[in-house]
Design a protein around this motif. Structure first.
Motif, PDB file in Angstrom:
ATOM      1  N   ASN A 220      23.344  -6.624  19.658  1.00 55.09           N
ATOM      2  CA  ASN A 220      22.612  -5.819  18.690  1.00 55.09           C
ATOM      3  C   ASN A 220      21.250  -5.380  19.208  1.00 55.09           C
ATOM      4  OD1 ASN A 220      24.311  -7.817  16.640  1.00 55.09           O
ATOM      5  ND2 ASN A 220      24.028  -5.742  15.851  1.00 55.09           N
ATOM      6  N   THR A 221      20.842  -4.203  18.756  1.00 57.25           N
ATOM      7  CA  THR A 221      19.469  -3.729  18.867  1.00 57.25           C
ATOM      8  C   THR A 221      18.896  -3.711  17.457  1.00 57.25           C
ATOM      9  OG1 THR A 221      19.966  -2.325  20.777  1.00 57.25           O
ATOM     10  CG2 THR A 221      17.979  -1.795  19.512  1.00 57.25           C
ATOM     11  N   VAL A 222      17.766  -4.383  17.245  1.00 56.28           N
ATOM     12  CA  VAL A 222      17.115  -4.400  15.933  1.00 56.28           C
ATOM     13  C   VAL A 222      15.621  -4.234  16.151  1.00 56.28           C
ATOM     14  CG1 VAL A 222      16.755  -5.620  13.767  1.00 56.28           C
ATOM     15  CG2 VAL A 222      18.875  -5.976  15.045  1.00 56.28           C
ATOM     16  N   ARG A 223      15.054  -3.173  15.591  1.00 59.57           N
ATOM     17  CA  ARG A 223      13.632  -2.886  15.743  1.00 59.57           C
ATOM     18  C   ARG A 223      12.993  -2.667  14.375  1.00 59.57           C
ATOM     19  NH1 ARG A 223      14.935   1.504  20.499  1.00 59.57           N
ATOM     20  NH2 ARG A 223      15.514  -0.024  22.105  1.00 59.57           N
ATOM     21  N   LEU A 224      11.748  -3.084  14.252  1.00 56.16           N
ATOM     22  CA  LEU A 224      11.011  -2.962  12.999  1.00 56.16           C
ATOM     23  C   LEU A 224       9.879  -1.957  13.177  1.00 56.16           C
ATOM     24  CD1 LEU A 224      10.531  -4.005  10.091  1.00 56.16           C
ATOM     25  CD2 LEU A 224       9.046  -5.764  11.089  1.00 56.16           C
ATOM     26  N   TYR A 225       9.772  -1.021  12.232  1.00 56.60           N
ATOM     27  CA  TYR A 225       8.754   0.028  12.266  1.00 56.60           C
ATOM     28  C   TYR A 225       8.003   0.080  10.945  1.00 56.60           C
ATOM     29  CZ  TYR A 225      10.951   1.790  16.492  1.00 56.60           C
ATOM     30  OH  TYR A 225      11.438   1.904  17.767  1.00 56.60           O
ATOM     31  N   LEU A 226       6.822   0.656  11.014  1.00 55.65           N
ATOM     32  CA  LEU A 226       6.039   0.979   9.827  1.00 55.65           C
ATOM     33  C   LEU A 226       6.006   2.493   9.706  1.00 55.65           C
ATOM     34  CD1 LEU A 226       4.158  -0.156   7.561  1.00 55.65           C
ATOM     35  CD2 LEU A 226       2.251   0.273   9.134  1.00 55.65           C
ATOM     36  N   ALA A 227       6.443   3.013   8.566  1.00 56.13           N
ATOM     37  CA  ALA A 227       6.495   4.466   8.360  1.00 56.13           C
ATOM     38  C   ALA A 227       5.598   4.846   7.192  1.00 56.13           C
ATOM     39  CB  ALA A 227       7.926   4.922   8.094  1.00 56.13           C
ATOM     40  N   ASP A 228       5.006   6.028   7.297  1.00 59.05           N
ATOM     41  CA  ASP A 228       4.064   6.502   6.286  1.00 59.05           C
ATOM     42  C   ASP A 228       4.589   7.798   5.671  1.00 59.05           C
ATOM     43  OD1 ASP A 228       1.898   7.223   4.737  1.00 59.05           O
ATOM     44  OD2 ASP A 228       0.413   6.754   6.278  1.00 59.05           O
ATOM     45  N   PRO A 229       4.923   7.783   4.371  1.00 53.60           N
ATOM     46  CA  PRO A 229       5.450   9.005   3.752  1.00 53.60           C
ATOM     47  C   PRO A 229       4.391  10.037   3.402  1.00 53.60           C
ATOM     48  CG  PRO A 229       5.391   7.219   2.150  1.00 53.60           C
ATOM     49  CD  PRO A 229       4.963   6.628   3.466  1.00 53.60           C
TER      50      PRO A 229
ATOM     51  N   ASP B 167       0.814  -1.218   0.000  1.00 52.41           N
ATOM     52  CA  ASP B 167       0.000   0.000   0.000  1.00 52.41           C
ATOM     53  C   ASP B 167       0.850   1.270   0.000  1.00 52.41           C
ATOM     54  OD1 ASP B 167       0.935   0.239   2.611  1.00 52.41           O
ATOM     55  OD2 ASP B 167      -0.950  -0.357   3.545  1.00 52.41           O
ATOM     56  N   GLY B 168       2.158   1.153  -0.171  1.00 55.80           N
ATOM     57  CA  GLY B 168       3.006   2.326  -0.301  1.00 55.80           C
ATOM     58  C   GLY B 168       3.610   2.844   0.980  1.00 55.80           C
TER      59      GLY B 168
END
Length: 348
Positions: A245-254, A229-230
């Motif tokens: 390590n630190t590893v994090r997953l995000y959802l970003a909206d442009p 969906d972009g």
């Protein structure tokens, strides 16, 4: 980003080894989903160390910095030592390797990868930085323009080895996006620029630029991938000696983010809207599933995760997301693939 120290690899003959953990069967699916949860939005199906410390046709299969699904359904895996591997999507078995080079025949510090709709490969190198297009056979076809500010100092304001790490094509293939790993000089630490290119008459031209803020200035952005969906899946990563390590997953909206291409210094000034982000999971919160680590880690599952691609959807609409770690050709690190299912929710 690869650590520049070189170590002698400890090779293994276990290329054909099975996955470290088999995918759960249908009868156990409900329990497995609960037991494998990293967060309400993310589930870890399994991991695989099948390629760790292996070779293919004389090339070391490691230092993997990016993944992409190829036009034929196979996986393209980019090593930051200028080699592009073709992997069987089901078994991860290598079936091909292509060496890439710049205009002078030199190796790239290859970090980001996108497969265009014609099958050509778009590859970033964080040395300059640059984005180049290659044929399937590895022939250099073109080099895309890069804004002066994003170039490594003294030509620009970027720091060496902290530039274009992530690369993704947005739905429809009309927009290409690359993520810087860390902030430019003059920008607030932790504020990272995402550069886009738009396709005009078959060629990519410079487009809008956006600002993304990591949770902490010590965290960089090693990878970014578009969702159908972009929106953008964004990895944030850091490393602390003796901790891991630190590893994090995000959802970003442009959408609604400010075009920062004409903003010389990002210092938190009013009127500049950052990419809005939503946390999806801290990978340290995933179940270890029997994984082992060769160095201290908050979770033995963790390593230097650097590559990511979306491989499809499951029957419930969740995204199938594949991650890979860059072992830096270091005996203390692991080339590991992570199979996630990610629920992104509807756009608002």
């Amino acid at each position: 980003m690869t650590l520049r120290r070189r170590t002698r690899p400890v090779l293994s003959a276990a290329l054909a080894a099975a996955f470290c953990l088999a995918a759960p069967g249908a009868a156990a699916h409900a329990n497995a989903s609960r037991n494998h949860a990293c967060s309400p939005a993310v589930t870890l199906d399994r991991f695989s160390d099948a390629l760790d410390k292996t070779t293919y046709d004389g090339s070391y299969v490691g230092n993997l910095s990016a993944l992409a699904v190829d036009r034929d359904g196979s996986l393209a895996a980019l090593a930051d030592r200028s080699t592009l591997f073709r992997l069987d999507a089901k078994t991860l078995r290598p079936t091909g390797a292509t060496n890439l080079a710049d205009e002078n025949g030199k190796e790239l510090d290859s970090e980001g990868l996108a497969v265009d709709r014609d099958g050509t490969r778009l590859v970033t190198s964080e040395t300059e930085p640059s984005v180049r297009r290659y044929s399937r056979a590895g022939k250099l076809l073109e080099r895309l323009p890069v804004p002066d500010d994003l170039r490594v100092a003294p030509a620009g304001r970027a720091t060496a080895n902290q530039t274009f790490e992530g690369l993704t094509l947005l739905p429809g293939g009309h927009t290409l996006l690359a993520s810087m790993e860390y902030a430019l000089a003059g920008d607030d630490p932790g504020t990272v620029r995402f550069q886009t290119w738009t396709r005009e008459h078959g060629r990519f031209r410079l487009g809008a630029q956006y600002a993304y803020r990591t949770d902490d200035p010590s965290l960089g952005v090693p990878e970014v991938q578009s969702t159908p969906d972009g929106r953008l899946l964004v990895l944030e990563r850091g490393f602390t000696a003796g901790v891991g390590n630190t590893v994090r997953l995000y959802l970003a909206d442009p959408r609604h983010a400010t075009d920062t291409s004409r903003v010389p210094d990002l210092t938190g000034q009013p009127g500049v809207r950052l990419l809005r982000k939503t946390p999806l999971a801290d990978i340290a919160d995933c179940p270890s599933l029997g994984a082992t680590a060769r160095q201290p880690q908050p979770n033995p599952l963790l390593d230097n995760i650097e590559g990511m691609t979306v491989t499809g959807r499951d029957g419930t609409g969740r995204l199938k997301v594949l991650l890979v770690s860059d072992d830096n050709q270091n005996p203390a690190q692991t080339t590991r693939f992570y199979y996630l299912r990610v629920r992104t929710g509807a756009t608002r």
